[in-house]
Design an enzyme around this catalytic site. Structure first.
Site, PDB file in Angstrom:
ATOM      1  N   ASP A  79       0.933  -1.261  -0.231  1.00 40.62           N
ATOM      2  CA  ASP A  79      -0.013   0.112  -0.074  1.00 40.62           C
ATOM      3  C   ASP A  79       0.967   1.065  -0.024  1.00 40.62           C
ATOM      4  OD1 ASP A  79       0.631  -0.775   2.646  1.00 40.62           O
ATOM      5  OD2 ASP A  79      -0.994   0.554   3.720  1.00 40.62           O
TER       6      ASP A  79
ATOM      7  N   ASP B 111      -0.029   8.549  10.631  1.00 35.16           N
ATOM      8  CA  ASP B 111      -0.957   7.374  10.642  1.00 35.16           C
ATOM      9  C   ASP B 111      -1.742   7.180  11.317  1.00 35.16           C
ATOM     10  OD1 ASP B 111      -1.627   4.493  10.518  1.00 35.16           O
ATOM     11  OD2 ASP B 111       0.109   3.635  11.394  1.00 35.16           O
TER      12      ASP B 111
ATOM     13  N   HIS C 106       0.071  -1.104  13.843  1.00 33.68           N
ATOM     14  CA  HIS C 106      -0.158   0.523  13.689  1.00 33.68           C
ATOM     15  C   HIS C 106      -0.332   0.719  15.053  1.00 33.68           C
ATOM     16  CE1 HIS C 106      -0.455   0.697   9.351  1.00 33.68           C
ATOM     17  NE2 HIS C 106      -1.050  -0.637   9.360  1.00 33.68           N
TER      18      HIS C 106
HETATM   19 ZN   LIG Z   1       0.174   1.103   4.999  1.00 34.92          ZN
HETATM   20 ZN   LIG Z   2       2.676  -0.530   6.516  1.00 37.60          ZN
END
Ligand SMILES: [Zn+2]
Ligand SMILES: [Zn+2]
Length: 542
Positions: free
Chosen positions: A72, A188, A361
């Site tokens: 991605d 993020d 994440h």
């Molecule tokens: Zn990503």
């Molecule tokens: Zn990633």
């Protein structure tokens, strides 16, 4: 001098992360990712950012800066670089993952591996990569030293204090920039809705060892092939249990080779064997590390689960560890695989019933901590659906970030002294679909496919003398996906079409005949079934 950032993707969806940064009339790209299609994008292979605004200014594009090697973030390079082959900077693993994908596409890229904390100067761009913990090794955040001050891109990150490679997120260096003053942070947002902290990657190790030691038969571990730390933990567990293992799945084989080459994956070589040689050992002394953790229908794991794999036939003694949770859109596919495995009597551990997966994440407390460390004047949430961006913005406001802007794909932000100007829909940023060899706007094709998938298709073929209106043959009716009582429906449709033809004033033009046939057929089907299939009238003029 102003600095302008334009978001081409990743703000409104998880995937196709890409932004341009403009300094002094020159452009650099931050990541160039792809997105995997959602369930209603029938037949679409991949979704790319819309690069129109970049390609219009191809001469101004200086370079591409990668945060890490996930699809991605690097997956659309092979498409973009066909048109503009500029240098690509990233950590060794990021550029190697990008390279293997591009070579498949026949593109020879100018890849430039970077060292952590090394300053790179390219045109008006000056930037450095800082280590972050994530679900792929050598992931980074990027700091750009611009005429408007430091711009920090978090990359995909978490604050794992005990990562597998011993390289946690480089908070000390981020904090240094925070003290000198960060003008803008792009952060993020994936897990912004999740409270607390995400557990460390290393917490998966003990459950792995326990489940492998307990397994009587074969052990199959499925995970993302790029997650070399996870692969390493699986290898540690199977080797500790005295098993031989084989890699299975094209990307697993390829990425493990890259991992060995870069020294990111380590195992005593005598434990690894070819897949076909695993049969030389009792099942209880073997393991397979494979792809397919997202339920991909043709991946090894799905085939094993449905009993269709050519080499591996699972038995009730075997144990499968699906070391992942489904990414949105894949839930049903993963569930099907788990159902099939369970039917075979296999013991299944997966991310929702065991601690065999952790996210890569940062969750809310990690994000708040990161804001306190970086202390940006302005924060823009990136990498998430709208709800994630919104949640991340709220976290930043909670800890006192002065300016927080929620942007979407296509928006541009200009930094001009203390002023931050947001322009909505500054560039085209719609989904660009890849389907087979075709790239571009297949929105209309998709609409047709959805219509066909929802309502089926009915084909009416008539041979006709356009002068007299005499029907030479037909109407012949064919249908797919309309009804299983098709014989009666076909008869009704044929009668209704014949009646419509006989009522027309002849001679007439073929277009109006086609319209008449279509509406007569559609009416007949609707009367019988209350369904609205796509009707194709085929007129053969004789
Ligand atoms: Zn990503
Ligand atoms: Zn990633």
């Amino acid at each position: 001098m102003t600095v302008r950032i334009t978001f081409l993707g990743g703000l409104g969806e998880i995937g196709r992360n890409c932004a341009t940064i403009e300094i002094d009339g020159k452009l650099a790209l931050l990541d160039a990712g792809l997105m995997f299609p959602e369930e209603d994008m029938l037949g679409v292979d991949l979704v790319l950012p819309d690069f129109t605004s970049v390609l219009e200014r191809a001469d101004d594009l200086e370079c591409i800066i990668l945060t890490h090697g996930h699809e991605d973030h690097v997956g659309s390079l092979s498409y973009l670089l066909r048109d503009v082959n500029v240098p690509v900077y990233g950590t060794p693993l990021a550029v190697e993952f990008a390279r293997s994908r591009m070579e498949e596409a026949g593109v020879t890229p100018d890849l430039r591996p970077v060292e952590l904390r090394e300053w790179i100067e390219h045109g008006p761009f000056r930037f450095t990569h800082l280590n972050v913990a994530h679900s792929v090794p050598q992931a980074t955040g990027v700091v750009l030293d611009t005429p408007e001050g430091y711009i920090v891109h978090s990359g995909d990150f978490k604050l794992d204090p005990t990562p597998i490679d011993g390289h946690p997120t480089d908070l000390a260096t981020f904090a240094g920039f925070g003290r000198s003053g960060v003008r803008l942070l792009l952060c993020d947002s994936t897990n912004a809705e999740r409270s607390g902290f995400v557990p460390s990657e290393s917490t998966v190790g003990q459950p792995f060892r326990d489940f492998v030691a307990r397994a009587e038969g074969r052990v199959i571990v499925a995970c993302f092939a790029s997650h070399l730390h996870r692969v390493q933990q699986a290898l540690n567990a199977v080797v500790a249990d005295g098993r031989r293992f084989a890699f299975l799945g094209r990307s697993m084989v390829r990425n493990s080779e890259i991992g060995y080459e870069l020294g990111l994956l380590k195992v005593a070589p005598e434990h690894q064997v070819e897949l076909e040689d695993l049969d030389d050992y009792p099942p209880g002394e073997t393991a397979v590390i494979c792809t397919g953790s997202q339920g991909e229908p043709y991946a090894a794991l799905s085939l094993m689960a449905s009993g269709e794999h050519h080499a591996i036939h699972l038995s009730p003694d075997d144990t499968v560890i699906i070391s992942a949770t489904p990414i949105p859109g894949n839930e049903a596919k993963v569930s099907r695989v788990i159902n099939n495995l369970t039917r075979l009597g296999v013991t299944v551990h997966h991310g929702l019933n065991s601690h065999v997966h952790v996210s890569g994440h940062a969750a809310a407390d990690e994000l708040r901590t990161f804001f306190n460390v970086v202390q940006p004047a302005t924060m823009i949430p990136v990498h998430g659906e709208y709800r994630h961006l919104h949640a991340n913005a709220a976290l930043a406001r909670q800890v006192g970030v002065a300016e927080v802007l929620v942007c979407q794909d296509g928006d541009a932000v200009t930094l001009d002294g203390m002023e931050t100007r947001l322009e909505h829909a500054a560039v085209p940023a719609g989904y660009v679909y890849v389907d087979g060899y075709g790239i571009g706007d297949v929105e209309e094709v998709l609409r047709d496919r959805r219509h066909l998938a929802d309502d089926g298709v009915l084909v009416v073929t008539v041979g006709i003398d356009a002068g007299s209106g005499e029907v030479v043959f037909g109407p012949d009716i064919d249908s797919h996906g309309v009804s299983d009582e098709w014989e009666e429906i076909h008869r009704e449709v044929a009668e209704s079409v014949s009646a419509a033809l006989s009522e027309m004033d002849w001679p007439t033009d073929l277009d109006s005949v086609r319209r008449g046939v279509r509406s007569a057929a559609a009416r007949a089907v609707r009367r019988q079934t209350n369904r609205r299939p796509v009707v194709f009238p085929i007129l053969i003029e004789l």
